[in-house]
Design a protein around this motif. Structure first.
Motif, PDB file in Angstrom:
ATOM      1  N   SER A  49       0.837  -1.209   0.000  1.00 24.97           N
ATOM      2  CA  SER A  49       0.000   0.000   0.000  1.00 24.97           C
ATOM      3  C   SER A  49       0.866   1.251   0.000  1.00 24.97           C
ATOM      4  CB  SER A  49      -0.917   0.012   1.222  1.00 24.97           C
ATOM      5  OG  SER A  49      -1.926  -0.958   1.049  1.00 24.97           O
ATOM      6  N   HIS A  53       0.786   4.298  -2.586  1.00 22.73           N
ATOM      7  CA  HIS A  53       0.619   5.702  -2.189  1.00 22.73           C
ATOM      8  C   HIS A  53       1.735   6.563  -2.736  1.00 22.73           C
ATOM      9  CE1 HIS A  53      -1.957   4.179   1.394  1.00 22.73           C
ATOM     10  NE2 HIS A  53      -2.702   4.470   0.341  1.00 22.73           N
ATOM     11  N   LEU A  58       0.542  10.371  -3.429  1.00 23.43           N
ATOM     12  CA  LEU A  58      -0.190  10.734  -2.217  1.00 23.43           C
ATOM     13  C   LEU A  58       0.782  10.891  -1.067  1.00 23.43           C
ATOM     14  CD1 LEU A  58      -3.206   8.275  -2.460  1.00 23.43           C
ATOM     15  CD2 LEU A  58      -3.314  10.758  -2.567  1.00 23.43           C
ATOM     16  N   ASP A  59       1.909  10.230  -1.190  1.00 20.28           N
ATOM     17  CA  ASP A  59       2.884  10.210  -0.104  1.00 20.28           C
ATOM     18  C   ASP A  59       4.242  10.493  -0.709  1.00 20.28           C
ATOM     19  OD1 ASP A  59       3.522   9.960   2.486  1.00 20.28           O
ATOM     20  OD2 ASP A  59       3.023   7.824   2.667  1.00 20.28           O
TER      21      ASP A  59
ATOM     22  N   ALA B 336      -6.956  13.143  -2.164  1.00 21.22           N
ATOM     23  CA  ALA B 336      -6.339  12.212  -3.101  1.00 21.22           C
ATOM     24  C   ALA B 336      -6.733  12.580  -4.526  1.00 21.22           C
ATOM     25  CB  ALA B 336      -6.776  10.788  -2.784  1.00 21.22           C
ATOM     26  N   ASP B 425      -3.869  14.074   6.422  1.00 20.59           N
ATOM     27  CA  ASP B 425      -3.005  13.407   5.454  1.00 20.59           C
ATOM     28  C   ASP B 425      -3.861  12.375   4.718  1.00 20.59           C
ATOM     29  OD1 ASP B 425      -1.183  11.955   4.093  1.00 20.59           O
ATOM     30  OD2 ASP B 425      -0.006  11.323   5.836  1.00 20.59           O
ATOM     31  N   PRO B 426      -3.959  12.483   3.384  1.00 20.24           N
ATOM     32  CA  PRO B 426      -4.841  11.560   2.670  1.00 20.24           C
ATOM     33  C   PRO B 426      -4.487  10.101   2.924  1.00 20.24           C
ATOM     34  CG  PRO B 426      -3.459  12.822   1.137  1.00 20.24           C
ATOM     35  CD  PRO B 426      -3.327  13.459   2.479  1.00 20.24           C
ATOM     36  N   VAL B 427      -3.198   9.815   3.009  1.00 20.21           N
ATOM     37  CA  VAL B 427      -2.781   8.426   3.216  1.00 20.21           C
ATOM     38  C   VAL B 427      -3.298   7.920   4.553  1.00 20.21           C
ATOM     39  CG1 VAL B 427      -0.810   6.917   3.528  1.00 20.21           C
ATOM     40  CG2 VAL B 427      -0.753   8.717   1.790  1.00 20.21           C
ATOM     41  N   ARG B 431      -6.309   4.931   5.093  1.00 12.86           N
ATOM     42  CA  ARG B 431      -5.768   3.657   5.545  1.00 12.86           C
ATOM     43  C   ARG B 431      -6.863   2.841   6.224  1.00 12.86           C
ATOM     44  NH1 ARG B 431      -0.530   2.889   6.062  1.00 12.86           N
ATOM     45  NH2 ARG B 431       0.010   5.052   6.384  1.00 12.86           N
ATOM     46  N   GLU B 433      -6.109  -0.764   6.784  1.00 13.73           N
ATOM     47  CA  GLU B 433      -5.552  -2.086   7.086  1.00 13.73           C
ATOM     48  C   GLU B 433      -5.352  -2.247   8.591  1.00 13.73           C
ATOM     49  OE1 GLU B 433      -3.059  -3.943   3.447  1.00 13.73           O
ATOM     50  OE2 GLU B 433      -2.251  -2.133   4.338  1.00 13.73           O
TER      51      GLU B 433
END
Lengths: 255, 433
Positions: A49, A53, A58-59, B336, B425-427, B431, B433
């Motif tokens: 993941s 990203h 995104l990261d 995003a 933070d979009p990440v 998330r 998981e």
């Protein structure tokens, strides 16, 4: 040979400091060619993941570079990155991320709204995108009232609405039963084949991964294996325009 | 994202959680409602005072007295007797007197020569014995001064014409019944007889036409107001038998200045008059103290309303923080998809501003309705003795100011949640998981 649409060079990503430091990605390099379908396969916590990203901008990687169509993304400003994501990428997530009480049409229009497309134009394009996924009659329904498969098709319609070059799909069938999942898979591969949209699928589902042109296995933040798949399902329909080219490049790589 | 879409999205998001939004709007509503009522109270009372000021004199006029040479403060002990000094009653507690020097022709010339004085006229104060209508019973009445530019609050008829040569008078409405008039309109154009006694105890009668009927107000309660021609005639009749040196002595003079003068220019003129040995009072000054008390009270009431608004603004913070929390995924998704942090901030602060707008618009609207209702009920009963007073009045500008102020407070309250949303933070948000 044209430059890859996405290219990661020695990408590292770590979280925390000192003793708590955790390296999610350890020097990963990967080229993604325009028009191919690629699966990033790995277990939970393998870094798949994080890699997605980073590729999806995104990261930011801790170290290393990501190039988008030959441009180093480190050089891009925040606004340019936002524009690149808005116009180049489409996202399909396992958990849909639809706004439950908004209509299906509103949900699909969101990327166009963000892009600043006019009201009439974005309505037209969103309806077109919904028609493409055979959801035209559901446009006015609330997203919350859709079945799982319809939801995921709505998400794909949303990912398509801004005519992206790349679709990132994070466990796209994870929340669907086998039959519905298969339909969604077919839709994604059709888009890849017929519209030449690059497909990047993050999954732990080996069966899904096998349908892609390439499988990248990732474990503990490292790419452990890249498997070319000359006999992928898609190569069965050899009429597609992008197909011979993709097959040729695949052959080149193999040689 | 286009600004119009941003506003539309913010307004739409406001009602995603209806109960929560409505409760927050209610809190804002209470503040805005209170603020509207208290502000309306200030506007209403001050407007009444302004009308009263106009009834007490024109605003380009000041009353001037000459400071007596032996004038001292009461605290300095008893005053030395001065045969020429005039002891006049002044506004203030009963028994308050003020010693002033007489103003004669020399002083009038002196005043006319001061820079900024447009015109000067002695105040010819007249003591009328009585008023009667067509030989009926005579009633005691006072005489109020009238200068051009003054506006009496009239129940009927018109203002006395300062330039007219005929004798005109405005009578207070309290005299309508006793003089035998059915109502205010019936008195217009009717003759009345005013009687005055001179220094030799001779009685003079003058006939004047009623041109208007004045409503009782703070300024002129029970005085008849003559026009200049009538006042001069009454003064002449009253002064019959006095020699010239006594006749031309006045306790006060009226000074006209440029109506376009600023407050600073008026103060400068008053300073010059002071240097020349004259005390001066503008009409506004006479009611100034009263006005500042009202302003003070309204300020305190407004402060309470602001406190209510502050409490409500924490409600906004809370509502939006919950909203940001609930919509983490959505915010992440929008980011995003390329929505900039600035736009996300804008989305949430606009939502706060919209909540503020709804609360304040409803509050101000209902405040105006309730305020007008209260005001008309009180006007008919409790405050019936003060005609012309609208206790709670509304001024469109101050209503707009209230709404904008509340929206501003809401924006400030919205910044904390909006910053939090913008920083998401979009990440992190996506998330699972």
């Amino acid at each position: 040979m044209t430059a890859p649409i996405l290219s990661a060079r020695d990408v590292r990503k770590s979280y925390g400091r000192g003793a708590n430091r955790f390296d999610a990605l350890k020097a990963v390099s990967l080229d993604i060619r325009e028009g191919e379908s690629i699966a990033i396969v790995g277990k939970s916590g393998s870094g798949k993941s994080t890699l997605m990203h980073v590729l999806a901008l995104l990261d930011q990687p801790t170290d290393g570079t990501v190039e988008l169509a030959g441009t180093d993304t480190r050089a891009l400003s925040g606004a340019a990155l936002n524009r690149a994501r808005n116009q180049t990428f489409g996202f399909v997530f396992q958990q849909f991320f639809l706004t439950p009480n908004a209509s299906v049409l509103e949900n699909v229009m969101l990327p166009l709204k963000i892009a600043g497309v006019g009201r009439a134009e974005r309505r037209r394009r969103a309806l077109e995108s919904l028609e493409q996924l055979e959801l035209g009659d559901k446009a006015k329904n609330k997203a919350v009232n859709l079945s799982g498969g319809q939801k995921q098709r709505t998400v794909i319609a949303r990912a398509l609405v801004n005519r992206p070059r790349v679709i990132f799909a994070d466990e796209p069938t994870g929340n669907l039963d086998t039959a519905t999942g298969a339909v969604v898979e077919d839709i994604l591969f059709d888009l890849n084949r017929e519209h030449g949209i690059t497909l990047i699928i993050v999954t732990h589902d080996e069966e899904l991964a096998e349908r892609c042109d390439r499988r990248v296995h990732i474990r503990d933040g490292l790419i452990v294996d890249v498997i070319e798949n000359p006999t992928a399902t898609k190569s069965a329909d050899a009429e597609s325009a992008s197909e011979p080219e993709a097959a040729a490049t695949a052959a080149e790589r193999a040689a | 994202m286009r600004p119009a879409d941003l506003v539309g999205a913010a307004a739409g998001n406001t009602f995603r959680s209806k109960t929560r939004t409505i409760l927050t709007i209610l809190a804002i509503f209470v503040g805005a409602f209170t603020l509207t009522i208290t502000n309306g109270l200030g506007t209403g009372i001050n407007r009444y005072i302004d009308d009263t000021v106009a009834a007490m004199g024109a605003d380009d006029v000041m009353t001037v007295t000459k400071v007596a040479e032996n004038a001292t403060d009461d605290s300095d002990g008893p005053r030395e007797y001065d045969p020429d000094a005039i002891v006049s009653e002044r506004e203030g507690p009963p028994g308050t007197t003020n010693v002033v020097a007489p103003i004669g022709p020399a002083e009038l010339d002196d005043l006319a020569g001061i820079d900024g004085v447009v015109r000067v006229q002695p105040v010819k104060s007249v003591d009328v014995d009585s008023i009667a209508h067509e030989g009926g019973t005579e009633y005691e009445i006072g005489i109020g001064g009238f200068v051009s530019g003054m506006r009496l609050q009239l129940a009927a008829g018109e203002q006395p014409d300062a330039a007219a040569s005929g004798y005109e008078v405005v009578i207070p409405d309290a005299y309508l019944d006793v003089l035998g008039f059915d109502d205010a309109d019936a008195a217009i154009d009717e003759p009345v007889t005013l009687a005055v006694t001179d220094a030799e105890r001779t009685r003079h009668e003058l006939e004047a036409t009623v041109v208007g009927v004045a409503e009782a107000s703070l300024g002129t309660t029970s005085s008849a107001v003559p026009n200049e021609a009538l006042n001069d005639a009454l003064f002449a009749a009253q002064s019959t038998g006095l020699d010239a040196s006594q006749r031309d002595i006045y306790s006060q003079a009226t000074v006209w200045f440029d109506p376009a003068s600023t407050a600073d220019e008026i103060t400068a003129l008053q300073d010059r008059l002071d240097d020349a040995g004259y005390d001066s009072t503008t009409v506004a000054e006479r009611l100034g103290a009263f006005k500042s008390v009202i302003d003070g009270i309204v300020l305190v009431l407004n402060a309470f309303a602001i406190i209510a608004l502050l409490a409500a603004s924490f409600g906004i913070v809370n509502t939006l923080l919950m909203s940001v929390q609930e919509r983490t995924r959505e915010i992440g998704l929008m980011k995003a998809m390329g929505m900039g942090s600035g736009k996300v901030f804008g989305l949430f602060s606009l939502e706060a501003v919209f909540i503020g707008f709804l609360g304040s618009a409803i509050g101000a609207g209902l405040g105006m309705v309730v305020g007008s209702a209260i005001s008309s009920v009180l006007g008919g009963r409790l405050l019936a003795d003060l005609p012309g007073l609208t206790l709670i009045a509304f001024d469109p500008v101050s209503i707009v100011v209230i709404i904008v102020l509340v929206m501003g407070v809401a924006f400030l309250a919205g910044t904390l949640p909006a910053v939090r949303a913008a920083r998401a933070d979009p990440v992190e948000s996506l998330r699972y998981e």
